[in-house]
Scaffold this active site. Sequence first.
Site, PDB file in Angstrom:
ATOM      1  N   THR A   7       0.853  -1.201   0.000  1.00 31.38           N
ATOM      2  CA  THR A   7       0.000   0.000   0.000  1.00 31.38           C
ATOM      3  C   THR A   7       0.879   1.238   0.000  1.00 31.38           C
ATOM      4  O   THR A   7       2.036   1.192   0.436  1.00 31.38           O
ATOM      5  CB  THR A   7      -0.918   0.021   1.250  1.00 31.38           C
ATOM      6  OG1 THR A   7      -1.693   1.221   1.243  1.00 31.38           O
ATOM      7  CG2 THR A   7      -0.146  -0.039   2.549  1.00 31.38           C
ATOM      8  N   ASN A   9      -0.320   3.700   1.697  1.00 25.37           N
ATOM      9  CA  ASN A   9      -0.954   4.365   2.826  1.00 25.37           C
ATOM     10  C   ASN A   9      -0.467   3.795   4.168  1.00 25.37           C
ATOM     11  O   ASN A   9      -0.909   2.727   4.593  1.00 25.37           O
ATOM     12  CB  ASN A   9      -2.474   4.164   2.669  1.00 25.37           C
ATOM     13  CG  ASN A   9      -3.268   4.887   3.710  1.00 25.37           C
ATOM     14  OD1 ASN A   9      -2.781   5.190   4.779  1.00 25.37           O
ATOM     15  ND2 ASN A   9      -4.522   5.159   3.384  1.00 25.37           N
ATOM     16  N   GLY A  11      -1.224   4.622   7.069  1.00 28.04           N
ATOM     17  CA  GLY A  11      -2.325   4.526   8.037  1.00 28.04           C
ATOM     18  C   GLY A  11      -2.926   3.130   8.043  1.00 28.04           C
ATOM     19  O   GLY A  11      -3.304   2.601   9.094  1.00 28.04           O
ATOM     20  N   ASP A  65      -8.539  -2.661  -0.911  1.00 25.37           N
ATOM     21  CA  ASP A  65      -9.141  -1.552  -1.627  1.00 25.37           C
ATOM     22  C   ASP A  65     -10.361  -1.135  -0.815  1.00 25.37           C
ATOM     23  O   ASP A  65     -11.178  -1.973  -0.437  1.00 25.37           O
ATOM     24  CB  ASP A  65      -9.527  -1.951  -3.052  1.00 25.37           C
ATOM     25  CG  ASP A  65      -9.762  -0.716  -3.913  1.00 25.37           C
ATOM     26  OD1 ASP A  65      -8.998   0.258  -3.779  1.00 25.37           O
ATOM     27  OD2 ASP A  65     -10.717  -0.701  -4.709  1.00 25.37           O
ATOM     28  N   SER A  66     -10.443   0.153  -0.550  1.00 22.57           N
ATOM     29  CA  SER A  66     -11.488   0.645   0.340  1.00 22.57           C
ATOM     30  C   SER A  66     -12.183   1.840  -0.278  1.00 22.57           C
ATOM     31  O   SER A  66     -11.665   2.459  -1.199  1.00 22.57           O
ATOM     32  CB  SER A  66     -10.891   1.107   1.668  1.00 22.57           C
ATOM     33  OG  SER A  66      -9.936   0.209   2.124  1.00 22.57           O
ATOM     34  N   GLY A 141      -7.367  10.044   5.675  1.00 24.66           N
ATOM     35  CA  GLY A 141      -8.421  10.114   4.663  1.00 24.66           C
ATOM     36  C   GLY A 141      -9.710  10.763   5.164  1.00 24.66           C
ATOM     37  O   GLY A 141      -9.709  11.868   5.706  1.00 24.66           O
ATOM     38  N   ASP A 143     -11.545   9.972   7.649  1.00 21.46           N
ATOM     39  CA  ASP A 143     -11.847   9.747   9.080  1.00 21.46           C
ATOM     40  C   ASP A 143     -12.462  10.961   9.787  1.00 21.46           C
ATOM     41  O   ASP A 143     -13.399  10.784  10.581  1.00 21.46           O
ATOM     42  CB  ASP A 143     -10.591   9.283   9.841  1.00 21.46           C
ATOM     43  CG  ASP A 143     -10.297   7.810   9.610  1.00 21.46           C
ATOM     44  OD1 ASP A 143     -11.193   7.082   9.153  1.00 21.46           O
ATOM     45  OD2 ASP A 143      -9.161   7.377   9.897  1.00 21.46           O
ATOM     46  N   HIS A 167     -14.779  -0.828   8.904  1.00 22.20           N
ATOM     47  CA  HIS A 167     -14.735  -1.690   7.731  1.00 22.20           C
ATOM     48  C   HIS A 167     -13.451  -2.522   7.681  1.00 22.20           C
ATOM     49  O   HIS A 167     -13.476  -3.720   7.501  1.00 22.20           O
ATOM     50  CB  HIS A 167     -14.867  -0.820   6.480  1.00 22.20           C
ATOM     51  CG  HIS A 167     -13.934   0.372   6.479  1.00 22.20           C
ATOM     52  ND1 HIS A 167     -13.845   1.228   7.548  1.00 22.20           N
ATOM     53  CD2 HIS A 167     -13.029   0.809   5.565  1.00 22.20           C
ATOM     54  CE1 HIS A 167     -12.932   2.159   7.284  1.00 22.20           C
ATOM     55  NE2 HIS A 167     -12.420   1.927   6.095  1.00 22.20           N
ATOM     56  N   ARG A 168     -12.304  -1.843   7.934  1.00 26.59           N
ATOM     57  CA  ARG A 168     -11.021  -2.571   7.875  1.00 26.59           C
ATOM     58  C   ARG A 168     -10.871  -3.496   9.073  1.00 26.59           C
ATOM     59  O   ARG A 168     -10.348  -4.607   8.953  1.00 26.59           O
ATOM     60  CB  ARG A 168      -9.853  -1.582   7.781  1.00 26.59           C
ATOM     61  CG  ARG A 168      -8.481  -2.261   7.562  1.00 26.59           C
ATOM     62  CD  ARG A 168      -7.404  -1.285   7.107  1.00 26.59           C
ATOM     63  NE  ARG A 168      -7.773  -0.666   5.849  1.00 26.59           N
ATOM     64  CZ  ARG A 168      -8.324   0.555   5.748  1.00 26.59           C
ATOM     65  NH1 ARG A 168      -8.517   1.290   6.828  1.00 26.59           N
ATOM     66  NH2 ARG A 168      -8.674   1.033   4.571  1.00 26.59           N
TER      67      ARG A 168
HETATM   68  P1  ITT Z   1      -3.472   2.050  -1.473  1.00 22.61           P
HETATM   69  O1  ITT Z   1      -4.473   1.904  -2.606  1.00 22.61           O
HETATM   70  O2  ITT Z   1      -2.084   2.301  -1.914  1.00 22.61           O
HETATM   71  O3  ITT Z   1      -3.588   0.935  -0.466  1.00 22.61           O
HETATM   72  P2  ITT Z   1      -5.069   4.377  -0.777  1.00 22.61           P
HETATM   73  O4  ITT Z   1      -5.019   5.322   0.390  1.00 22.61           O
HETATM   74  O5  ITT Z   1      -5.138   4.959  -2.149  1.00 22.61           O
HETATM   75  O6  ITT Z   1      -3.860   3.363  -0.609  1.00 22.61           O
HETATM   76  P3  ITT Z   1      -7.656   3.059  -1.203  1.00 22.61           P
HETATM   77  O7  ITT Z   1      -7.584   3.243  -2.671  1.00 22.61           O
HETATM   78  O8  ITT Z   1      -8.068   1.742  -0.662  1.00 22.61           O
HETATM   79  O9  ITT Z   1      -6.254   3.388  -0.505  1.00 22.61           O
HETATM   80  O10 ITT Z   1      -8.546   4.141  -0.470  1.00 22.61           O
HETATM   81  C1  ITT Z   1      -9.401   4.990  -1.142  1.00 22.61           C
HETATM   82  C2  ITT Z   1      -9.536   6.274  -0.367  1.00 22.61           C
HETATM   83  O11 ITT Z   1     -10.362   6.053   0.765  1.00 22.61           O
HETATM   84  C3  ITT Z   1      -8.223   6.882   0.124  1.00 22.61           C
HETATM   85  O12 ITT Z   1      -8.265   8.288  -0.088  1.00 22.61           O
HETATM   86  C4  ITT Z   1      -8.215   6.583   1.600  1.00 22.61           C
HETATM   87  O13 ITT Z   1      -7.574   7.626   2.326  1.00 22.61           O
HETATM   88  C5  ITT Z   1      -9.709   6.512   1.921  1.00 22.61           C
HETATM   89  N1  ITT Z   1      -9.888   5.526   2.981  1.00 22.61           N
HETATM   90  C6  ITT Z   1      -9.725   4.181   2.909  1.00 22.61           C
HETATM   91  N2  ITT Z   1      -9.882   3.627   4.104  1.00 22.61           N
HETATM   92  C7  ITT Z   1     -10.141   4.634   4.968  1.00 22.61           C
HETATM   93  C8  ITT Z   1     -10.354   4.712   6.353  1.00 22.61           C
HETATM   94  O14 ITT Z   1     -10.303   3.629   7.118  1.00 22.61           O
HETATM   95  N3  ITT Z   1     -10.577   5.899   6.891  1.00 22.61           N
HETATM   96  C9  ITT Z   1     -10.605   7.009   6.150  1.00 22.61           C
HETATM   97  N4  ITT Z   1     -10.394   7.053   4.835  1.00 22.61           N
HETATM   98  C10 ITT Z   1     -10.153   5.874   4.252  1.00 22.61           C
END
Ligand code: ITT
Length: 185
Positions: A7, A9, A11, A65-66, A141, A143, A167-168
């Site tokens: 990732t 990220n 966080g 992926d979130s 993100g 949060d 969710h995570r």
């Molecule tokens: P990777 O794909 O490299 O893992 P990313 O931050 O781009 O990192 P995602 O595509 O899964 O991750 O996330 C999509 C967005 O949703 C991204 O801007 C995240 O900051 C946000 N996001 C995901 N999970 C979150 C959480 O638990 N709390 C707050 N924001 C979240």
Amino acid sequence: MKLNVVTHNPGKVKEYQAEFSEFDVQMVHVNREYDEVQTAYLEEVVDKGMKQLYAEGLRDFMIDDSGLFINALKGFPGVYSAYGQKTLGNKGILKLMEGVEDRTASFKCCIGCMIGEERIVVTGTCPGYILYEERGTEGFGYDPIFTPNGEQSFAEIPIEQKNTVSHRGIATAMLIDELKKRGLI
Ligand code: ITT
């Protein structure tokens, strides 16, 4: 066991580390690119990403992926959550939500994990609400603008507490169950 968390990220890695703290699993942050296909399904992004990383020779890894799905915005930013965060940010999302009464939303997280030839894919969902202003400095993100229960935002609570309902956190608990069932941890 070492588990590579792929990732950009940090966080996410912190949240996984907290959940796996009681197991003999060492999380290794791998800041590496994989293609994120354009699709309406988080699961499809994860499936393609896992296949690509495996084909490139990576072993014992997980990806996730979130996204944040806001009902009044017909699910936006959803699969475009990373783009939405970069372009609009939390302030932009709050602007879109000005005067909108229906604040319901949900976070979703699909985790894909490959250990040896074992493949596990799980999805966790956390329903909640979009706040009227940003609150708190924890997390990352979206949060600060999301609350699971109408009280504190995810950015106002410690990781351990977020993990109990997020969710995570839910997806990770499912992953841990699967790993246990298969005798991998
Ligand atoms: P990777 O794909 O490299 O893992 P990313 O931050 O781009 O990192 P995602 O595509 O899964 O991750 O996330 C999509 C967005 O949703 C991204 O801007 C995240 O900051 C946000 N996001 C995901 N999970 C979150 C959480 O638990 N709390 C707050 N924001 C979240």
